[in-house]
Write a protein that holds these residues in place. Structure first.
Motif, mmCIF file in Angstrom:
data_model
loop_
_atom_site.group_PDB
_atom_site.id
_atom_site.type_symbol
_atom_site.label_atom_id
_atom_site.label_comp_id
_atom_site.label_asym_id
_atom_site.label_seq_id
_atom_site.Cartn_x
_atom_site.Cartn_y
_atom_site.Cartn_z
ATOM 1 N N LEU A 142 -2.892 1.982 1.178
ATOM 2 C CA LEU A 142 -1.931 2.775 0.803
ATOM 3 C C LEU A 142 -1.288 2.465 -0.615
ATOM 4 O O LEU A 142 -1.400 1.157 -0.993
ATOM 5 N N THR A 143 -1.309 3.120 -1.650
ATOM 6 C CA THR A 143 -1.022 2.985 -3.080
ATOM 7 C C THR A 143 0.174 3.798 -3.391
ATOM 8 O O THR A 143 0.309 4.930 -3.090
ATOM 9 N N VAL A 144 1.199 3.164 -3.972
ATOM 10 C CA VAL A 144 2.368 3.751 -4.317
ATOM 11 C C VAL A 144 2.403 3.723 -5.889
ATOM 12 O O VAL A 144 2.596 2.586 -6.230
ATOM 13 N N VAL A 145 2.668 4.729 -6.558
ATOM 14 C CA VAL A 145 2.772 5.020 -7.946
ATOM 15 C C VAL A 145 4.090 5.232 -8.078
ATOM 16 O O VAL A 145 4.612 6.397 -7.915
ATOM 17 N N HIS A 146 4.777 4.543 -9.226
ATOM 18 C CA HIS A 146 6.302 5.135 -9.362
ATOM 19 C C HIS A 146 6.869 4.716 -10.663
ATOM 20 O O HIS A 146 6.333 3.853 -11.372
ATOM 21 N N ASP A 147 8.081 5.328 -11.052
ATOM 22 C CA ASP A 147 8.674 5.072 -12.221
ATOM 23 C C ASP A 147 9.406 3.809 -12.132
ATOM 24 O O ASP A 147 9.989 3.215 -10.943
ATOM 25 N N GLU A 148 9.306 2.897 -13.343
ATOM 26 C CA GLU A 148 9.900 1.492 -13.341
ATOM 27 C C GLU A 148 11.340 1.538 -12.817
ATOM 28 O O GLU A 148 11.843 0.463 -12.528
ATOM 29 N N THR A 149 12.187 2.638 -13.126
ATOM 30 C CA THR A 149 13.619 2.747 -12.843
ATOM 31 C C THR A 149 13.779 2.642 -11.136
ATOM 32 O O THR A 149 14.727 2.329 -10.802
ATOM 33 N N LEU A 150 12.627 3.112 -10.375
ATOM 34 C CA LEU A 150 12.690 2.824 -9.001
ATOM 35 C C LEU A 150 12.315 1.445 -8.684
ATOM 36 O O LEU A 150 11.273 1.031 -8.092
ATOM 37 N N ALA A 151 13.167 0.554 -9.076
ATOM 38 C CA ALA A 151 12.845 -1.002 -9.054
ATOM 39 C C ALA A 151 12.535 -1.479 -7.814
ATOM 40 O O ALA A 151 11.594 -2.430 -7.608
ATOM 41 N N SER A 152 13.109 -1.012 -6.439
ATOM 42 C CA SER A 152 12.895 -1.600 -5.388
ATOM 43 C C SER A 152 11.731 -0.618 -4.493
ATOM 44 O O SER A 152 11.513 -1.122 -3.476
ATOM 45 N N ALA A 153 11.037 -0.119 -5.312
ATOM 46 C CA ALA A 153 10.046 0.696 -4.692
ATOM 47 C C ALA A 153 9.048 -0.074 -4.167
ATOM 48 O O ALA A 153 8.187 0.280 -3.393
ATOM 49 N N ASP A 154 8.690 -1.152 -4.841
ATOM 50 C CA ASP A 154 7.654 -2.151 -4.377
ATOM 51 C C ASP A 154 7.979 -2.607 -3.053
ATOM 52 O O ASP A 154 7.127 -3.344 -2.580
ATOM 53 N N GLU A 155 9.003 -2.246 -2.319
ATOM 54 C CA GLU A 155 9.270 -2.650 -0.952
ATOM 55 C C GLU A 155 8.523 -1.748 -0.049
ATOM 56 O O GLU A 155 8.392 -2.010 1.335
ATOM 57 N N LEU A 156 8.161 -0.522 -0.647
ATOM 58 C CA LEU A 156 7.700 0.470 0.260
ATOM 59 C C LEU A 156 6.439 0.328 1.069
ATOM 60 O O LEU A 156 6.078 0.585 2.105
ATOM 61 N N PRO A 157 5.262 -0.540 0.277
ATOM 62 C CA PRO A 157 4.110 -0.782 1.005
ATOM 63 C C PRO A 157 4.442 -1.578 2.292
ATOM 64 O O PRO A 157 3.957 -1.605 3.411
ATOM 65 N N ASP A 158 5.452 -2.488 2.112
ATOM 66 C CA ASP A 158 5.712 -3.398 3.386
ATOM 67 C C ASP A 158 6.613 -2.652 4.390
ATOM 68 O O ASP A 158 6.212 -3.080 5.649
ATOM 69 N N LEU A 159 7.372 -1.830 4.150
ATOM 70 C CA LEU A 159 7.869 -0.922 5.206
ATOM 71 C C LEU A 159 6.994 -0.050 5.856
ATOM 72 O O LEU A 159 7.419 0.352 6.743
ATOM 73 N N TRP A 160 6.217 0.418 4.775
ATOM 74 C CA TRP A 160 5.101 1.162 5.628
ATOM 75 C C TRP A 160 4.355 0.569 6.648
ATOM 76 O O TRP A 160 4.130 1.047 7.727
ATOM 77 N N LEU A 161 4.024 -0.725 6.317
ATOM 78 C CA LEU A 161 3.185 -1.408 7.333
ATOM 79 C C LEU A 161 4.216 -1.795 8.582
ATOM 80 O O LEU A 161 3.847 -1.746 9.790
ATOM 81 N N ALA A 162 5.371 -1.947 8.515
ATOM 82 C CA ALA A 162 6.545 -2.053 9.368
ATOM 83 C C ALA A 162 6.657 -0.865 10.338
ATOM 84 O O ALA A 162 6.859 -0.905 11.579
ATOM 85 N N ALA A 163 6.592 0.107 9.665
ATOM 86 C CA ALA A 163 6.573 1.699 10.527
ATOM 87 C C ALA A 163 5.398 1.780 11.185
ATOM 88 O O ALA A 163 5.408 2.040 12.433
ATOM 89 N N LEU A 164 4.293 1.240 10.766
ATOM 90 C CA LEU A 164 2.894 1.244 11.769
ATOM 91 C C LEU A 164 3.348 0.379 13.024
ATOM 92 O O LEU A 164 2.687 0.798 14.060
ATOM 93 N N LEU A 165 3.768 -0.660 12.635
ATOM 94 C CA LEU A 165 4.084 -1.471 13.955
ATOM 95 C C LEU A 165 4.831 -0.859 14.856
ATOM 96 O O LEU A 165 4.942 -1.065 15.914
ATOM 97 N N GLU A 166 6.044 -0.324 14.411
ATOM 98 C CA GLU A 166 7.014 0.259 15.329
ATOM 99 C C GLU A 166 6.360 1.628 15.817
ATOM 100 O O GLU A 166 6.524 1.770 17.316
ATOM 101 N N LEU A 167 5.204 2.172 15.202
ATOM 102 C CA LEU A 167 4.451 3.168 15.925
ATOM 103 C C LEU A 167 3.641 2.614 17.044
ATOM 104 O O LEU A 167 3.360 3.077 18.104
ATOM 105 N N GLU A 168 3.189 1.541 16.804
ATOM 106 C CA GLU A 168 2.248 0.702 17.841
ATOM 107 C C GLU A 168 3.072 0.359 18.928
ATOM 108 O O GLU A 168 2.501 0.484 20.059
ATOM 109 N N ARG A 169 4.289 0.105 18.939
ATOM 110 C CA ARG A 169 5.118 -0.217 20.059
ATOM 111 C C ARG A 169 5.802 0.511 20.755
ATOM 112 O O ARG A 169 6.285 0.603 21.708
ATOM 113 N N ALA A 170 5.719 1.949 20.235
ATOM 114 C CA ALA A 170 6.520 3.289 20.816
ATOM 115 C C ALA A 170 5.798 3.300 21.882
ATOM 116 O O ALA A 170 4.648 3.471 22.186
#
Length: 414
Positions: free
Chosen positions: A386-414
Motif C-alpha cells: 500500500l502506497t499513500v502519496v499526499h500533500d505535505e500539508t496533510l501532515a498526519s497522513a503518514d498514519e494511514l498505512p498503520d491504520l490500514w493494517l489495523a483495519a485488516l486486523l479488524e476484518l480478520e477478527r470480524a
C-alpha cells in the motif's frame, strides 16, 4: 480482435496522435511532467550501473513506449531514432537516515528528462544499509500504471513474459451507460465535502507505505465474500474513518475516489499513451463497522462489474470528440470532485533482474489538478504494498498505512 503489437513489422510511425486520456493529463498538468513510478526493492548486492545500462541498451529500442517523446508543436508523440542510454539510466545513494520509502519520495522530486528526449528513466538506488531499488519512471501523459508495469518488465526482467492481464472488451449494459453518464455529469456538480482531505495544495508531496502478505488479503476476501481489491478499499475506508475520528471526534462522510480501470488490450502492452478509464466510487468512511463497510464496498464494486462500467465509459469516450472528452476527463478527476485515485495493479510474478528477485513492487504517481491524496495497492508474487502519496500539508497522513493494517486486523477478527 487482438491488435497487432505496435512495431511488429520492424518500424514505428514517426508521429502518433495523443489519445483522449493523454490529452487530459496534458491539460491537467499544464504540460508539466507528472511522474508515474515503479519501484522494485531488492536485498543483497546491487548490480553495477554499467550492467543496468547494458540491459537497458539491449532492450529499449524494441519497446515502443520508450521510443516516443512529446511533440512540441502538436498534441502527439514524435518518434526518436536513437536512445542515449547514459541520459536515461542513473544511480544515486540514499542518506544514512533514509527509510524504506525514501527511494519512492526521491522519484517524485527528481527532475524528469526535458522535452527533447523521451520522458522516461531508470534509477539504481542504493540503500544506506544494504539492499537497493530499481526504479522505472515515466510521464503520466505518456503512460499509465499498467503500461508502466509491462514496460518495466520488458525493459528490466531476465524473462520479460507476464504482467497484468489484458483487457477484453465487452458490450456495456444500459445500467453501465447510465452510470458512466452520471459520472460525467457529476464532474460539474458543486465540490464534494471531503473534510479529511480538502484544503489548498502546497505543491510539496511525499509518500508513505506498508507491506503485507498478499495471501492475507486473499484470505480476508474469501471469508467475507469479496476480492483483494474489495479488501484494500474497505481497509482504506476504515483507515480514513479512524484517522478523521482521531483528529476531530466526528465521523467522515462517504469519501469519493476515482477508481482507474485499464482498457489496455492484447498487443498494446508496451504501446505509448494512456489506455484507462475511471469510475467514481464512494468509500463508506461514515461506517464504524469494518464488516458493514466491506459489504457496502462489495455492493458498489459488484455493481461496477455487473453493469460493465469500464466498457460503458470506454464506449462513451470513443463517441466523444477528443478535445471535449479530454476536458470532461479533467472535470471528472480533480480535487473538487474526488479525494484522489484509489488504484490497484497486480504485477504478477516477481521481477527478476540479473538473477535477483525483487522483494516488493510499488507503483504510484505524483499529484495534479488540485488532488492532495492518492493510494495504490501493488501486488507482486506474495507481497502487497500500500502506497499513500499526499500533500505535505496533510501532515498526519503518514498514519494511514498503520491504520490500514489495523483495519485488516479488524476484518480478520470480524
Amino acid at each position: 480482435m487482438t491488435r497487432r503489437p505496435l512495431g511488429t513489422d520492424g518500424c514505428l510511425p514517426p508521429v502518433l496522435r495523443m489519445g483522449m486520456a493523454d490529452l487530459a493529463y496534458r491539460l491537467a498538468t499544464h504540460g508539466r511532467p507528472l511522474p508515474v513510478v515503479f519501484v522494485f526493492a531488492f536485498g543483497g548486492r546491487a548490480p553495477s550501473l554499467d550492467a543496468v545500462r547494458a540491459r537497458v541498451a539491449e532492450r529499449a529500442h524494441r519497446i515502443p513506449a520508450l521510443r516516443y517523446r512529446i511533440a512540441p508543436d502538436r498534441p502527439g508523440f514524435r518518434r526518436v531514432d536513437r536512445i542515449a542510454v547514459e541520459q536515461h539510466v542513473h544511480e544515486v545513494w540514499l542518506p544514512e537516515d533514509a527509510d524504506d520509502a525514501e527511494a519512492g519520495r526521491l522519484m517524485l522530486t527528481l527532475p524528469v528528462n526535458p522535452d527533447s528526449r523521451p520522458r522516461w528513466d531508470v534509477w539504481l538506488v542504493h540503500g544506506p544499509t544494504g539492499g537497493y531499488s530499481l526504479c522505472y519512471r515515466s510521464d503520466h501523459t505518456v503512460q499509465d500504471g499498467v503500461g508502466a508495469a509491462h514496460t518495466a518488465r520488458a525493459l528490466l526482467a531476465d524473462h520479460p513474459e507476464g504482467g497484468p492481464a489484458a483487457y477484453r472488451a465487452a458490450r456495456p449494459t444500459a445500467r453501465g451507460l447510465v452510470g458512466a453518464l452520471g459520472d460525467a455529469v457529476g464532474g460539474f456538480r458543486a465540490p464534494t465535502p471531503k473534510p479529511a482531505i480538502d484544503g489548498a495544495s502546497s505543491g510539496r508531496i511525499t509518500l508513505c507505505r506498508t507491506l503485507t502478505p498478499l495471501a492475507r488479503l486473499r484470505a480476508i476476501g474469501r471469508v467475507h465474500g469479496g476480492t483483494v481489491n474489495d479488501v484494500y478499499l474497505t481497509a482504506l475506508s476504515h483507515a480514513v474513518h479512524t484517522w478523521h475520528m482521531k483528529a476531530t471526534g466526528t465521523p467522515h462522510p462517504p469519501l469519493p475516489v476515482a477508481v482507474p480501470m485499464s482498457v489496455r488490450g492484447p498487443g498494446e502492452e508496451c504501446a505509448p499513451g494512456n489506455r484507462m478509464v475511471t469510475a467514481r466510487l464512494l468509500l463508506p468512511c461514515d461506517e464504524p463497522s469494518p464488516r458493514v463497510a466491506f459489504a457496502r464496498v462489495v455492493a458498489a464494486t459488484s455493481h461496477l462489474r455487473a453493469s460493465r462500467r469500464r466498457d460503458a465509459v470506454r464506449l462513451l469516450l470513443s463517441a466523444t470528440p477528443r478535445a471535449l472528452g479530454a476536458r470532461l476527463g479533467t472535470r471528472m478527476v480533480n480535487g473538487d470532485v474526488v479525494a484522489g485515485p484509489a488504484s490497484s495493479v497486480n504485477f504478477g510474478a516477481a521481477l527478476v533482474h540479473q538473477g535477483a528477485a525483487s522483494r516488493s513492487a510499488a507503483v504510484f504517481s505524483g499529484l495534479a489538478a488540485g488532488i492532495r491524496f492518492l493510494t495504490t495497492l501493488t501486488s507482486q508474487h506474495d507481497a502487497a504494498c500500500l502506497t499513500v502519496v499526499h500533500d505535505e500539508t496533510l501532515a498526519s497522513a503518514d498514519e494511514l498505512p498503520d491504520l490500514w493494517l489495523a483495519a485488516l486486523l479488524e476484518l480478520e477478527r470480524a
